[in-house]
Design an enzyme around this catalytic site. Sequence first.
Site, PDB file in Angstrom:
ATOM      1  N   ALA A  82       0.845  -1.196   0.000  1.00  0.00           N
ATOM      2  CA  ALA A  82       0.000   0.000   0.000  1.00  0.00           C
ATOM      3  C   ALA A  82       0.883   1.250   0.000  1.00  0.00           C
ATOM      4  O   ALA A  82       2.058   1.187   0.374  1.00  0.00           O
ATOM      5  CB  ALA A  82      -0.899  -0.003   1.232  1.00  0.00           C
ATOM      6  N   GLN A  84       0.966   3.845   1.928  1.00  0.00           N
ATOM      7  CA  GLN A  84       1.534   4.166   3.252  1.00  0.00           C
ATOM      8  C   GLN A  84       2.042   2.913   3.970  1.00  0.00           C
ATOM      9  O   GLN A  84       2.018   2.834   5.202  1.00  0.00           O
ATOM     10  CB  GLN A  84       0.500   4.897   4.115  1.00  0.00           C
ATOM     11  CG  GLN A  84       0.348   6.373   3.771  1.00  0.00           C
ATOM     12  CD  GLN A  84       1.616   7.176   4.032  1.00  0.00           C
ATOM     13  OE1 GLN A  84       2.470   6.810   4.833  1.00  0.00           O
ATOM     14  NE2 GLN A  84       1.763   8.281   3.337  1.00  0.00           N
ATOM     15  N   SER A  85       2.523   1.930   3.210  1.00  0.00           N
ATOM     16  CA  SER A  85       2.994   0.680   3.798  1.00  0.00           C
ATOM     17  C   SER A  85       4.230   0.882   4.674  1.00  0.00           C
ATOM     18  O   SER A  85       5.219   1.490   4.256  1.00  0.00           O
ATOM     19  CB  SER A  85       3.328  -0.303   2.680  1.00  0.00           C
ATOM     20  OG  SER A  85       4.113  -1.372   3.169  1.00  0.00           O
ATOM     21  N   ASN A  86       4.152   0.335   5.880  1.00  0.00           N
ATOM     22  CA  ASN A  86       5.335   0.305   6.742  1.00  0.00           C
ATOM     23  C   ASN A  86       6.335  -0.738   6.255  1.00  0.00           C
ATOM     24  O   ASN A  86       7.541  -0.600   6.467  1.00  0.00           O
ATOM     25  CB  ASN A  86       4.924  -0.036   8.180  1.00  0.00           C
ATOM     26  CG  ASN A  86       4.018   1.009   8.771  1.00  0.00           C
ATOM     27  OD1 ASN A  86       4.356   2.191   8.801  1.00  0.00           O
ATOM     28  ND2 ASN A  86       2.841   0.597   9.222  1.00  0.00           N
TER      29      ASN A  86
END
Length: 349
Positions: A82, A84-86
């Site tokens: 995604a 905003q993937s961590n």
Amino acid sequence: MLIGKLDDLPRSILAHTPTPVDEMPNLAKFVEAERASGACRLYAKRDDCTGLGMGGNKIRQLEFYIGEAVARDADTILITGAVQSNFVRSAAAAARKAGMDCHIQLEERVANPSSQYRRSGNVLLDRILGATLHSFPEGENEAGADRALEDIAGGLRAKGRTPYIIHLGPGHPPLGALGYVVAAREIFGQINETDLNIHEIVVASGSGATHAGLLFGLRALGCDIPVKGICVRRAKDQQTPRIINRCQEVADMLDMDNPVRNEDIEINDDVLAPGYGKINDAVLHAIKAAAHCEGIILDPVYTGRTMAGFLSRARQAKAGQNLMFIHTGGQPAVFGYEDVLGPMLSSSL
Ligand SMILES: *Cc1c(COP(=O)(O)O)cnc(C)c1O
């Protein structure tokens, strides 16, 4: 403490460990006011403090992916996730620490994203880390995203590079779960050393690598503490078989019998609505409660939702019980959600 082949598998040390176990006495007092009877003690396992590239649970998971990439002489890490993937941000940091490049494919999973969502938070960190960013226009097309990533890998191979793809979808061994088998051993050691009697552990259940690895590791050590998985992405009926499969896959990777029984898999999706990444009242309340009581920052997608599940468990727990929340990190995402979260913060707790 040996757990199957765990200590023989390729691994690159990336995380600052052991991460602390902090008591949260103010939060316990706050919950006590809402409880029918008696006091509980609340603890946080601070896996937001794993260090590298702003930390979180993915740093532990990446130790086994990067270990395998190094063993295969890779020079470039590829990953999809995604916006905003961590995970992709952590992979970029881990690649750099291993002396490699990183290509990131960002999937458009959120409709009408704000400019903060597209540019701030983890995306800004991806760029600071110098990752090459690619965009994938469909949000929920796991197979399509994987094929597009294979195409990028093919292009790199044609240029003489050696890419290593971090595959997170079903059908690929969940190497990251091994990082949480290691974490389970660490937690087991910490609670034994300090004579801490934990009655329940509450953890986010997303891909399930964290949940499955932790549960597997505890049971493999003969530790029977209940582990409650809080759904952050899929409903309980989809998540349960996923965790069952992940535990069996961990057993296969470690070449041992699966110590996890189906009844060990406890999953709760009460706070999932209205869906992945969407802030509901319980999530907002949990974010504020952790911050106002303990100075602990949670994110709206994972740890805020998990804390909402944890507080609900704490309200129901019997007097004298000790509960542990696994803080899986994710703080950089708060900057990507400023437009949604900011206006909600004016009301009091
Ligand atoms: C990815 C992530 C999770 C979920 O972990 P899984 O292993 O995918 O279940 C929880 N919290 C944060 C902050 C994450 O980035």
